[in-house]
Design an enzyme around this catalytic site. Sequence first.
Site, PDB file in Angstrom:
ATOM      1  N   SER A  25       1.502  23.771  17.815  1.00 48.01           N
ATOM      2  CA  SER A  25       2.925  23.029  18.438  1.00 48.01           C
ATOM      3  C   SER A  25       3.398  24.311  19.385  1.00 48.01           C
ATOM      4  CB  SER A  25       3.684  22.710  17.310  1.00 48.01           C
ATOM      5  OG  SER A  25       4.968  22.539  17.782  1.00 48.01           O
ATOM      6  N   HIS A  50      -0.749  19.801  19.466  1.00 44.14           N
ATOM      7  CA  HIS A  50       0.268  19.081  18.836  1.00 44.14           C
ATOM      8  C   HIS A  50       1.567  19.001  19.654  1.00 44.14           C
ATOM      9  CE1 HIS A  50       1.970  17.065  15.347  1.00 44.14           C
ATOM     10  NE2 HIS A  50       3.253  17.849  15.538  1.00 44.14           N
ATOM     11  N   MET A  54      10.740  14.871  21.016  1.00 44.47           N
ATOM     12  CA  MET A  54      12.306  14.618  20.380  1.00 44.47           C
ATOM     13  C   MET A  54      13.049  14.046  21.002  1.00 44.47           C
ATOM     14  SD  MET A  54      12.439  18.185  17.965  1.00 44.47           S
ATOM     15  CE  MET A  54      11.066  18.939  17.245  1.00 44.47           C
ATOM     16  N   HIS A  83       3.260  13.873  19.250  1.00 40.04           N
ATOM     17  CA  HIS A  83       4.036  13.333  17.788  1.00 40.04           C
ATOM     18  C   HIS A  83       5.409  13.070  18.351  1.00 40.04           C
ATOM     19  CE1 HIS A  83       6.077  15.150  13.820  1.00 40.04           C
ATOM     20  NE2 HIS A  83       6.085  13.835  13.888  1.00 40.04           N
ATOM     21  N   MET A  85       8.846  11.899  17.654  1.00 39.09           N
ATOM     22  CA  MET A  85      10.101  11.728  16.688  1.00 39.09           C
ATOM     23  C   MET A  85      10.936  11.265  17.412  1.00 39.09           C
ATOM     24  SD  MET A  85       9.405  15.670  15.143  1.00 39.09           S
ATOM     25  CE  MET A  85       8.400  16.158  16.606  1.00 39.09           C
ATOM     26  N   MET A 158       4.644  15.218   6.756  1.00 41.38           N
ATOM     27  CA  MET A 158       5.603  16.194   6.936  1.00 41.38           C
ATOM     28  C   MET A 158       6.011  16.988   5.898  1.00 41.38           C
ATOM     29  SD  MET A 158       6.021  15.496  10.222  1.00 41.38           S
ATOM     30  CE  MET A 158       7.327  17.030  10.450  1.00 41.38           C
ATOM     31  N   SER A 215       5.356  27.997  14.647  1.00 42.48           N
ATOM     32  CA  SER A 215       5.619  29.430  14.750  1.00 42.48           C
ATOM     33  C   SER A 215       4.518  30.496  14.064  1.00 42.48           C
ATOM     34  CB  SER A 215       6.945  29.851  13.913  1.00 42.48           C
ATOM     35  OG  SER A 215       6.859  28.973  12.528  1.00 42.48           O
TER      36      SER A 215
HETATM   37  C1  DX5 Z   1       8.707  19.560  13.666  1.00 43.98           C
HETATM   38  C2  DX5 Z   1       7.635  19.659  14.419  1.00 43.98           C
HETATM   39  C3  DX5 Z   1       6.416  20.487  14.005  1.00 43.98           C
HETATM   40  C4  DX5 Z   1       7.152  21.800  14.068  1.00 43.98           C
HETATM   41  C5  DX5 Z   1       5.893  22.946  13.771  1.00 43.98           C
HETATM   42  O1  DX5 Z   1       9.771  18.507  13.836  1.00 43.98           O
HETATM   43  O2  DX5 Z   1       7.180  18.130  14.345  1.00 43.98           O
HETATM   44  O3  DX5 Z   1       5.356  20.156  14.754  1.00 43.98           O
HETATM   45  O4  DX5 Z   1       7.512  22.200  15.140  1.00 43.98           O
HETATM   46  O5  DX5 Z   1       6.505  24.344  13.707  1.00 43.98           O
HETATM   47  P1  DX5 Z   1       6.220  25.099  12.630  1.00 43.98           P
HETATM   48  O6  DX5 Z   1       4.971  25.358  12.192  1.00 43.98           O
HETATM   49  O7  DX5 Z   1       6.804  26.479  13.027  1.00 43.98           O
HETATM   50  O8  DX5 Z   1       7.101  24.521  11.332  1.00 43.98           O
HETATM   51 ZN    ZN Z   2       5.028  17.976  15.086  1.00 45.44          ZN
END
Ligand code: DX5
Ligand code: ZN
Length: 236
Positions: A25, A50, A54, A83, A85, A158, A215
């Site tokens: 991501s 990924h 948002m 993804h 959101m 999640m 991360s």
């Molecule tokens: C959070 C995202 C994740 C996230 C992953 O809302 O859906 O994909 O950014 O990042 P890490 O691996 O740092 O949690």
């Molecule tokens: Zn995600």
Amino acid sequence: MSSGAPPPQPSPARGEGVGIQIAPSILTADFGRLAEQIRAADAGGADVWHLDIMDGHFVPPLSFGKEVIAAVRAVTSKPIEAHLMVAHPGEQFADMAKAGAGRLILHFEAVASDVEIARNHIAQARALGCEVGIAINPETPAEALFPLLDVIDEVVVMLIRPGWGGQEANLDHLAKVRAIRAAAPGIVIEVDGGVKAHNARTCVEAGATLLVAGSAVFNPTQTPQEAIAALRASLA
Ligand code: DX5
Ligand code: ZN
């Protein structure tokens, strides 16, 4: 202006026989060097991109939209999953598909946790030529998705409250991964949020086949290649 169906996109692989896949991501990537960072992670063995969309409603932050998907699409030949959101995922499907996402992930909570509304969205995504994933937030039980497991390609469990990268995974939610794996042996199960080298193996042992790594891949202490190598080593 072009019209009609978007061009076919590479699809993320299904669960059986493909091994464990890593899906970076970009939320914590350096957006000023995004193309370089994507190439580095691809060279390090990223399997799927990924991309976290948002909208400031379904989750508080804003991230990015179709323009960034198209920019990533231009740099990599790997599959892209979006993804979503967002509060109204169906309104985004066509733009995401056209920008290059081969798999669309909606949140079950964004369709009122309603199986029939979810089925309509699934049909809408398939009509665009896309694969479909459904994500569930920490408060949603695995069993809520059981009526849909035969019509989707991927479940996203999640491990955090969605909206922010860099949080710590709550591994209690792996119980949901176990339940879904028992119910659907061949489905892709993705875990999202806080997946790192120290817990990736536990996620896989629970039944996950696709690991989102934000991360863990884009951080100040490792190159993306080093980070992906460390994740893979933790699974060996
Ligand atoms: C959070 C995202 C994740 C996230 C992953 O809302 O859906 O994909 O950014 O990042 P890490 O691996 O740092 O949690
Ligand atoms: Zn995600």
